[in-house]
Design a protein around this motif. Structure first.
Motif, short mmCIF file in Angstrom:
data_model
loop_
_atom_site.label_atom_id
_atom_site.label_comp_id
_atom_site.label_asym_id
_atom_site.label_seq_id
_atom_site.Cartn_x
_atom_site.Cartn_y
_atom_site.Cartn_z
N SER A 90 0.83 -1.21 0.00
CA SER A 90 0.00 0.00 0.00
C SER A 90 0.86 1.26 0.00
O SER A 90 2.01 1.23 0.42
CB SER A 90 -0.95 0.00 1.19
OG SER A 90 -0.25 0.13 2.39
N GLY A 115 -4.74 -1.84 4.83
CA GLY A 115 -3.96 -2.12 3.63
C GLY A 115 -4.80 -2.24 2.37
O GLY A 115 -5.92 -1.74 2.29
N ILE A 116 -4.25 -2.97 1.42
CA ILE A 116 -4.86 -3.05 0.09
C ILE A 116 -6.11 -3.91 0.04
O ILE A 116 -6.88 -3.83 -0.90
CB ILE A 116 -3.84 -3.56 -0.97
CG1 ILE A 116 -3.31 -4.95 -0.60
CG2 ILE A 116 -2.71 -2.56 -1.13
CD1 ILE A 116 -2.41 -5.57 -1.65
N GLY A 167 -9.05 -2.18 -1.19
CA GLY A 167 -8.79 -0.76 -1.03
C GLY A 167 -9.09 -0.20 0.35
O GLY A 167 -8.79 0.95 0.64
#
Length: 192
Positions: A90, A115-116, A167
Motif C-alpha cells: 500500500s 492495507g490493500i 482498497g
C-alpha cells in the motif's frame, strides 16, 4: 550496537532475540493473552522501525489479558499477514489495530489493517481453502494452520474468520472460548 551508542538498534536486537527465543520455546501449553500481546508488541516495534514511521499500531484490549489463556503463536502470523499481504503493497501510512473483547461466551480477538484488502474472489478462495484441506494453496497455509489448531484444541465452534474489502483493508477475527485462567484451573482439577 549498545557499545557504539546506538541504543535504538540495541533495543531492536534485544526484542528480536526475545522473539526468536519465544519461537523456539513454543509448545502446545497455553500462555496468557497478556504474554501473547507482549510478544505481538515486540514484533510490531521491530516492524515499526523497519518501516521507519510508515506504520502505526494500536491495542484496544477490553478484557483483563492476564486472566485469559490461549494457544501460543495464534496472533503473530495474522499480524505478519497484515504486513506482508496488506501493508507492504500500500502507499500511505499503514495502520494495524489489535482488539480483544468478550461477547456472549466468546473471547474475540481482531487484527485489522488499512492495507490493500482482498478481492471478493480471493477472499472466497481463502475461506474455501480453510474448509477444504485437499486443495490447500501455499498462500493460505499460515491462516489454515491457525484455524486447524484452534478447532483441534477448542472445538469446531471456534476458529479464524477473514473479512476484507479491496482498497479498505482486512480484518482477521479469532473466535475462542471466553475461558478465564481460574476456570481452566478448576476444570483441570475436576478432571484429576
Amino acid at each position: 550496537a549498545y557499545c557504539q551508542g546506538d541504543r535504538e538498534l540495541a533495543d531492536i536486537v534485544k526484542k528480536l532475540g526475545k522473539l526468536m527465543r519465544r519461537n523456539l520455546e513454543v509448545t502446545n501449553d497455553t500462555v496468557t493473552l497478556e504474554e501473547e500481546l507482549g510478544f505481538i508488541r515486540s514484533y510490531l516495534e521491530i516492524q515499526s522501525l523497519r518501516f521507519q514511521g510508515k506504520i502505526d499500531y494500536s491495542f484496544n484490549i477490553e478484557v483483563e489479558p492476564s486472566s485469559y489463556r490461549i494457544l501460543p503463536l495464534l496472533l503473530q502470523p495474522l499480524v505478519e499477514n497484515a504486513f506482508v499481504h496488506g501493508l507492504e503493497g500500500s502507499l500511505g501510512e499503514g495502520k494495524i489495530e489489535i482488539t480483544a473483547f468478550e461477547e456472549i461466551g466468546y473471547l474475540i480477538i481482531e487484527i485489522a489493517d488499512n492495507g490493500i484488502g482482498i478481492s471478493k474472489e480471493e477472499l472466497e478462495f481463502i475461506n474455501n481453502q480453510m474448509s477444504n484441506k485437499k486443495n490447500l494453496d501455499r498462500s493460505s497455509i499460515g491462516i489454515s494452520n491457525i484455524n486447524d489448531r484452534i478447532k483441534l484444541f477448542y472445538g469446531e465452534d471456534y476458529g479464524v474468520y477473514i473479512i476484507s474489502t479491496t482498497g479498505i483493508g482486512t480484518k482477521a477475527v479469532v473466535l475462542l472460548p471466553a475461558r478465564r485462567e481460574e476456570e481452566e484451573d478448576a476444570e483441570a482439577d475436576d478432571n484429576r
